[in-house]
Design a protein around this motif. Structure first.
Motif, mmCIF file in Angstrom:
data_model
loop_
_atom_site.group_PDB
_atom_site.id
_atom_site.type_symbol
_atom_site.label_atom_id
_atom_site.label_comp_id
_atom_site.label_asym_id
_atom_site.label_seq_id
_atom_site.Cartn_x
_atom_site.Cartn_y
_atom_site.Cartn_z
ATOM 1 N N GLU A 61 0.907 -1.266 -0.094
ATOM 2 C CA GLU A 61 0.068 -0.169 0.035
ATOM 3 C C GLU A 61 0.783 1.293 0.053
ATOM 4 O OE1 GLU A 61 -3.507 2.160 2.493
ATOM 5 O OE2 GLU A 61 -2.544 0.290 3.394
ATOM 6 N N GLU A 67 -4.656 -0.267 -2.667
ATOM 7 C CA GLU A 67 -5.407 0.871 -2.164
ATOM 8 C C GLU A 67 -6.225 0.028 -1.038
ATOM 9 O OE1 GLU A 67 -7.819 2.748 -5.041
ATOM 10 O OE2 GLU A 67 -5.899 3.575 -6.037
ATOM 11 N N SER A 84 -4.408 -1.133 -6.892
ATOM 12 C CA SER A 84 -4.491 0.111 -7.396
ATOM 13 C C SER A 84 -4.222 0.311 -9.026
ATOM 14 C CB SER A 84 -3.562 1.220 -7.206
ATOM 15 O OG SER A 84 -2.373 0.895 -7.338
ATOM 16 N N GLU A 85 -4.422 1.297 -9.810
ATOM 17 C CA GLU A 85 -4.328 1.007 -11.172
ATOM 18 C C GLU A 85 -2.804 0.688 -11.548
ATOM 19 O OE1 GLU A 85 -6.105 0.815 -13.880
ATOM 20 O OE2 GLU A 85 -7.689 0.906 -12.038
#
Length: 120
Positions: A61, A67, A84-85
């Protein structure tokens, strides 16, 4: 404990460190909380202790690969993690690299096996 067993334990631990990261990332296309990850991975043959998983999740993270969101609808609030992307992109790149490593190692191992069987 034999010397070979001692070496094996250390080498396996070292090998598992990197593969656990790939295993964790593979399960986070949908939000999961820590204990669900431990269970899911365990069912798939990847045994990871919570004391190993939670610091890994926090590190991923912090690196921007995961996320998190809290679910407070249950009696016990749970922190859910998801890719996350950037995490999705990194996971795809890691899988490609993993496949290349496996292919290369399989090639090297097969060659060695052929030479040991007298097929120089």
């Amino acid at each position: 404990m034999s010397e070979a067993k001692d070496y094996m334990d250390k080498l396996i631990q070292e090998l598992r460190r990197g593969t656990i990261t790939i295993g964790v990332l593979s399960q986070l296309s949908e939000p999961q909380y820590g204990y669900s990850l431990v269970s899911m991975l365990g069912e798939k043959g990847i045994h990871v202790e919570p004391g190993t998983l939670y610091p890994l999740l926090r590190r991923l993270e912090k690196q921007g690969l995961l996320e998190q969101k809290w679910d407070t609808n249950e009696s016990r609030p749970r922190k859910y993690y998801f890719l996350s992307e950037t995490g999705k992109e990194v996971y795809d790149l890691l899988i490609t690299e993993w496949e290349n490593i496996v292919q290369s190692l399989n090639h090297v191992i097969e060659e060695k096996g052929e030479k040991q069987n007298g097929d120089d």
